[in-house]
Design a protein around this motif. Structure first.
Motif, PDB file in Angstrom:
ATOM      1  N   ASN A 145       0.811  -1.128  -0.082  1.00  0.00           N
ATOM      2  CA  ASN A 145      -0.038  -0.147   0.045  1.00  0.00           C
ATOM      3  C   ASN A 145       0.422   1.165  -0.295  1.00  0.00           C
ATOM      4  O   ASN A 145       0.806   2.410   0.459  1.00  0.00           O
ATOM      5  N   GLN A 146       1.862   1.183  -0.964  1.00  0.00           N
ATOM      6  CA  GLN A 146       3.298   2.066  -0.786  1.00  0.00           C
ATOM      7  C   GLN A 146       4.004   2.326  -1.922  1.00  0.00           C
ATOM      8  O   GLN A 146       3.686   0.910  -2.227  1.00  0.00           O
ATOM      9  N   THR A 147       3.819   3.557  -3.068  1.00  0.00           N
ATOM     10  CA  THR A 147       3.983   3.496  -4.257  1.00  0.00           C
ATOM     11  C   THR A 147       5.555   4.169  -4.427  1.00  0.00           C
ATOM     12  O   THR A 147       5.496   5.603  -3.378  1.00  0.00           O
ATOM     13  N   LEU A 148       6.553   3.203  -4.469  1.00  0.00           N
ATOM     14  CA  LEU A 148       7.587   4.013  -4.763  1.00  0.00           C
ATOM     15  C   LEU A 148       8.086   4.680  -5.594  1.00  0.00           C
ATOM     16  O   LEU A 148       7.594   4.241  -7.049  1.00  0.00           O
ATOM     17  N   LYS A 149       8.960   5.978  -6.386  1.00  0.00           N
ATOM     18  CA  LYS A 149       9.144   6.296  -7.283  1.00  0.00           C
ATOM     19  C   LYS A 149      11.194   7.059  -7.383  1.00  0.00           C
ATOM     20  O   LYS A 149      10.901   6.892  -6.472  1.00  0.00           O
ATOM     21  N   ALA A 150      11.379   5.967  -8.072  1.00  0.00           N
ATOM     22  CA  ALA A 150      12.523   5.911  -8.389  1.00  0.00           C
ATOM     23  C   ALA A 150      13.469   5.983  -9.742  1.00  0.00           C
ATOM     24  O   ALA A 150      13.252   5.482 -10.641  1.00  0.00           O
ATOM     25  N   ARG A 151      14.607   6.189  -9.204  1.00  0.00           N
ATOM     26  CA  ARG A 151      15.692   6.107  -9.892  1.00  0.00           C
ATOM     27  C   ARG A 151      17.210   5.254  -9.765  1.00  0.00           C
ATOM     28  O   ARG A 151      17.538   4.765  -8.590  1.00  0.00           O
ATOM     29  N   HIS A 152      18.308   4.472 -11.345  1.00  0.00           N
ATOM     30  CA  HIS A 152      18.640   3.508 -10.799  1.00  0.00           C
ATOM     31  C   HIS A 152      20.121   4.099 -11.833  1.00  0.00           C
ATOM     32  O   HIS A 152      19.613   4.029 -13.086  1.00  0.00           O
ATOM     33  N   LEU A 153      20.966   3.417 -11.585  1.00  0.00           N
ATOM     34  CA  LEU A 153      21.685   2.794 -12.179  1.00  0.00           C
ATOM     35  C   LEU A 153      22.490   2.022 -12.292  1.00  0.00           C
ATOM     36  O   LEU A 153      22.631   1.070 -10.666  1.00  0.00           O
ATOM     37  N   TYR A 154      22.992   1.335 -13.510  1.00  0.00           N
ATOM     38  CA  TYR A 154      22.938  -0.363 -13.332  1.00  0.00           C
ATOM     39  C   TYR A 154      24.860  -0.446 -13.698  1.00  0.00           C
ATOM     40  O   TYR A 154      24.940   0.103 -14.520  1.00  0.00           O
ATOM     41  N   ALA A 155      25.008  -1.895 -12.931  1.00  0.00           N
ATOM     42  CA  ALA A 155      25.928  -2.177 -13.426  1.00  0.00           C
ATOM     43  C   ALA A 155      26.426  -3.642 -13.994  1.00  0.00           C
ATOM     44  O   ALA A 155      25.692  -4.529 -12.478  1.00  0.00           O
ATOM     45  N   VAL A 171      23.636  -2.405  -4.745  1.00  0.00           N
ATOM     46  CA  VAL A 171      22.695  -3.752  -4.631  1.00  0.00           C
ATOM     47  C   VAL A 171      22.685  -4.661  -5.316  1.00  0.00           C
ATOM     48  O   VAL A 171      21.986  -4.336  -6.807  1.00  0.00           O
ATOM     49  N   LYS A 172      23.960  -5.536  -4.831  1.00  0.00           N
ATOM     50  CA  LYS A 172      23.607  -7.529  -5.941  1.00  0.00           C
ATOM     51  C   LYS A 172      21.836  -7.848  -6.345  1.00  0.00           C
ATOM     52  O   LYS A 172      21.159  -8.036  -4.904  1.00  0.00           O
ATOM     53  N   THR A 173      21.350  -7.407  -7.258  1.00  0.00           N
ATOM     54  CA  THR A 173      20.058  -8.090  -8.085  1.00  0.00           C
ATOM     55  C   THR A 173      20.711  -9.310  -8.958  1.00  0.00           C
ATOM     56  O   THR A 173      21.786  -9.857  -8.551  1.00  0.00           O
ATOM     57  N   ARG A 174      19.445  -9.781  -9.679  1.00  0.00           N
ATOM     58  CA  ARG A 174      19.422 -10.922 -10.345  1.00  0.00           C
ATOM     59  C   ARG A 174      20.074 -10.731 -11.113  1.00  0.00           C
ATOM     60  O   ARG A 174      21.018 -11.552 -11.996  1.00  0.00           O
ATOM     61  N   THR A 175      20.554  -9.803 -12.075  1.00  0.00           N
ATOM     62  CA  THR A 175      20.532  -9.629 -13.357  1.00  0.00           C
ATOM     63  C   THR A 175      21.978  -8.619 -12.798  1.00  0.00           C
ATOM     64  O   THR A 175      22.812  -8.685 -13.701  1.00  0.00           O
ATOM     65  N   GLY A 176      23.274  -8.380 -11.361  1.00  0.00           N
ATOM     66  CA  GLY A 176      24.229  -7.590 -11.576  1.00  0.00           C
ATOM     67  C   GLY A 176      24.139  -6.362 -10.748  1.00  0.00           C
ATOM     68  O   GLY A 176      23.429  -7.097  -9.884  1.00  0.00           O
ATOM     69  N   TYR A 177      24.325  -5.157 -10.186  1.00  0.00           N
ATOM     70  CA  TYR A 177      23.894  -4.310  -9.702  1.00  0.00           C
ATOM     71  C   TYR A 177      23.264  -3.114  -9.811  1.00  0.00           C
ATOM     72  O   TYR A 177      23.744  -3.274 -10.890  1.00  0.00           O
ATOM     73  N   SER A 178      22.717  -2.700  -8.273  1.00  0.00           N
ATOM     74  CA  SER A 178      22.337  -1.463  -9.005  1.00  0.00           C
ATOM     75  C   SER A 178      22.374  -0.814  -7.690  1.00  0.00           C
ATOM     76  O   SER A 178      22.425  -1.392  -6.579  1.00  0.00           O
ATOM     77  N   ILE A 179      22.410   1.485  -7.952  1.00  0.00           N
ATOM     78  CA  ILE A 179      22.472   1.855  -7.253  1.00  0.00           C
ATOM     79  C   ILE A 179      20.996   2.523  -6.805  1.00  0.00           C
ATOM     80  O   ILE A 179      20.848   3.472  -8.043  1.00  0.00           O
ATOM     81  N   ILE A 180      20.614   2.751  -6.572  1.00  0.00           N
ATOM     82  CA  ILE A 180      19.018   3.211  -6.256  1.00  0.00           C
ATOM     83  C   ILE A 180      19.391   4.577  -5.666  1.00  0.00           C
ATOM     84  O   ILE A 180      19.379   4.613  -4.655  1.00  0.00           O
ATOM     85  N   LYS A 181      18.261   5.576  -6.133  1.00  0.00           N
ATOM     86  CA  LYS A 181      17.738   6.765  -5.930  1.00  0.00           C
ATOM     87  C   LYS A 181      16.270   6.847  -5.323  1.00  0.00           C
ATOM     88  O   LYS A 181      15.392   6.753  -6.264  1.00  0.00           O
ATOM     89  N   VAL A 182      15.248   6.602  -4.764  1.00  0.00           N
ATOM     90  CA  VAL A 182      14.510   7.398  -3.567  1.00  0.00           C
ATOM     91  C   VAL A 182      13.612   8.243  -4.161  1.00  0.00           C
ATOM     92  O   VAL A 182      14.191   9.216  -3.587  1.00  0.00           O
ATOM     93  N   GLU A 183      13.043   8.743  -4.976  1.00  0.00           N
ATOM     94  CA  GLU A 183      12.687   9.707  -6.076  1.00  0.00           C
ATOM     95  C   GLU A 183      11.324  10.677  -4.753  1.00  0.00           C
ATOM     96  O   GLU A 183      11.240  12.152  -4.289  1.00  0.00           O
ATOM     97  N   ASP A 184      10.146   9.786  -4.100  1.00  0.00           N
ATOM     98  CA  ASP A 184       8.633  10.169  -3.654  1.00  0.00           C
ATOM     99  C   ASP A 184       8.217   8.724  -3.039  1.00  0.00           C
ATOM    100  O   ASP A 184       8.833   7.360  -3.346  1.00  0.00           O
TER     101      ASP A 184
END
Length: 473
Positions: free
Chosen positions: A52-62, A129-142
């Motif tokens: 019941n929360q909605t997030l808006k975010a961006r990320h960088l993938y490596a 952050v290690k994910t299934r496909t690689g690594y993400s750096i996440i920034k939460v916008e809202d």
């Protein structure tokens, strides 16, 4: 009834062995992993709130941790998501919008990505952050919250959330179980032996049954035990074709060898616990074997069915795409494990140096390097994700560097052969085979109808009545 002829068929014996191993491994995981997974009330309630929360975010993938840490350091020194996204993403949308992934809620994204995102405050940036496909750096916008949550709403969703949590835990729980049995510190790859196997695979186009005998060359070691080339070749030969043909690079072969070692350890674990004698497993395996027999029987019926030549010819004409040669292409390649080296070689080629000589000196795929980097004409499908790029490139043009599974390739298009129909009489037997496979269900129905017509059926009404009477009483 499963016949002896069926069991002794070479191809069926391979499928039977593969099926048994998969059934035993699945049973082991059910008992030792999946059966122990649970979801606590606290976990379910926390997931309900996140839903019941909605997030808006961006990320960088490596792709690697090292690359991700470099990106993180650049962010710490003042670089923007927008500038870095333009460098790291190939997707045009993410490249232009600064890695913005839009709105999401619990269950929409990779579990590790979500866990990190929900723990961040608005404007905060995560470490890699290690994910299934690689690594993400996440920034939460809202973040947007639903302030009115009731116990009734929770109870309505509880069962669904519990199931989702258990499914999400399957993969990490399975990995933890494997890690408890397989010590990666004790596993070593022998590169020379791997090259021997890989060269054989490449030169023989995965027709493993025709391999000549290999020397007992070590390809790996685990916990003091040496694994030899012949053993690995034997295991690859028993794989279904779909899995065999994916072993095309040193990286893929190394992963396959590690997989074989892990599989043997898991099978030994299952046998040590007596699961190979378990009645439930045996019943499941018997069902799978019966299904395999039925499939075999359907194929057998189809093979014995006579087909008129006029019908076969019409089928050929209506399906010319199936009975044409493949689009083929011939390329030269230089495969290296360094992007910097690939760029240097590209500059040298642009300056006029000979492709073949550079391939002989630098390319890591030995069997093509010995041939000046030339692959030879091969079906376009063999070139995977690069097939369309290669086909759309003009003969004589140079491509690359292109990243492939952690390696970098330079390619030169040497020639192309377009698809064309194969003359009917030269492939009549192949057309018949495809026709029978395509019409298996129709041919089986026709066969069963023929059996029914050829067998006299008599209904004993008196006996039938007495059976009904006994059942009713």
């Amino acid at each position: 009834m499963i016949t002896k002829a069926f069991i002794k068929t070479k191809n069926i014996k391979k499928k039977k062995e593969w099926t048994y191993k998969q059934a035993l491994l699945a049973f082991l995981k059910d008992r030792e992993v999946y059966g122990n997974i649970d979801a606590t009330d606290k976990e379910i309630r926390e997931a309900f709130v996140k839903m019941n929360q909605t997030l808006k975010a961006r990320h960088l993938y490596a792709k690697t941790k090292e690359e991700a840490e470099q990106l993180y350091q650049l962010l710490q020194t003042g670089a923007s998501f927008e500038s870095l996204a333009a460098q790291v993403f190939t997707d045009s949308t993410l490249r232009k919008n600064g890695g913005y992934v839009g709105e999401f809620t619990w269950g929409d994204m990779d579990p590790a990505f979500e866990e990190a995102a929900y723990s961040l405050e608005i404007g905060e940036i995560s470490e890699p952050v290690k994910t299934r496909t690689g690594y993400s750096i996440i920034k939460v916008e809202d973040k947007e919250y639903n302030p009115l949550l009731t116990e009734y709403q929770f109870l309505q969703k509880k069962s669904q959330i519990e199931t989702t949590i258990k499914i999400r835990k399957k993969k990490p729980s399975e990995q933890d179980f494997v890690d408890s049995l397989f010590d990666r510190e004790k596993f070593r790859i022998k590169n020379e032996g791997v090259s021997t196997v890989l060269n054989s695979l490449s030169e023989n186009f995965y027709n493993l049954e025709n391999f000549e005998d290999h020397e007992n060359q070590p390809v790996a070691e685990y916990n003091g035990k040496i694994i030899y080339a012949d053993e690995i070749i034997g295991k690859i030969e028993k794989l279904p074709e779909f899995h065999r043909t994916k072993i095309r690079s040193e990286k893929a072969l190394n992963a396959a060898i590690e997989g074989f070692v892990i599989q043997d350890i898991l099978l030994q674990e299952a046998e040590s616990k007596g699961y190979d004698d378990n009645e439930i497993l045996q019943r499941k395996y018997d069902t799978m074997l019966n299904n395999l027999f039925l499939k075999y029987k359907v194929e057998e019926v189809a093979k014995k069915t006579e087909v008129e030549d006029s019908v076969l010819k019409k089928y050929y004409e209506n399906n010319l795409d199936f009975f044409s040669t493949y689009n083929e292409i011939n390329i030269q390649e230089i495969i290296v494990d360094s992007k910097n080296l690939a760029n240097q070689l590209k500059d040298r080629l642009a300056a006029g140096e000979d492709f073949g000589k550079l391939a002989q000196e630098y390319s890591l795929r030995e069997w093509s390097a010995k041939n000046n980097g030339e692959i030879g004409f091969a079906p376009l499908s063999k070139f995977g994700i690069l097939k369309c790029t290669f086909w759309d490139t003009s003969v004589g043009d140079l491509l690359g560097p292109r990243e492939i599974d952690g390696y970098y390739g330079l390619f030169k298009i040497l020639g192309k052969k377009e698809s064309k129909p194969i003359e009917y009489n030269s492939i009549k037997e192949e057309v018949l085979k495809v026709f029978r496979e395509d019409r298996q269900n129709q041919l089986l129905f026709k066969y069963i109808s023929h059996l029914q017509d050829s067998v006299d059926t008599y209904v004993d009404e008196e006996l039938l009545s007495s059976l009904n009477f006994k059942l009713l009483n």
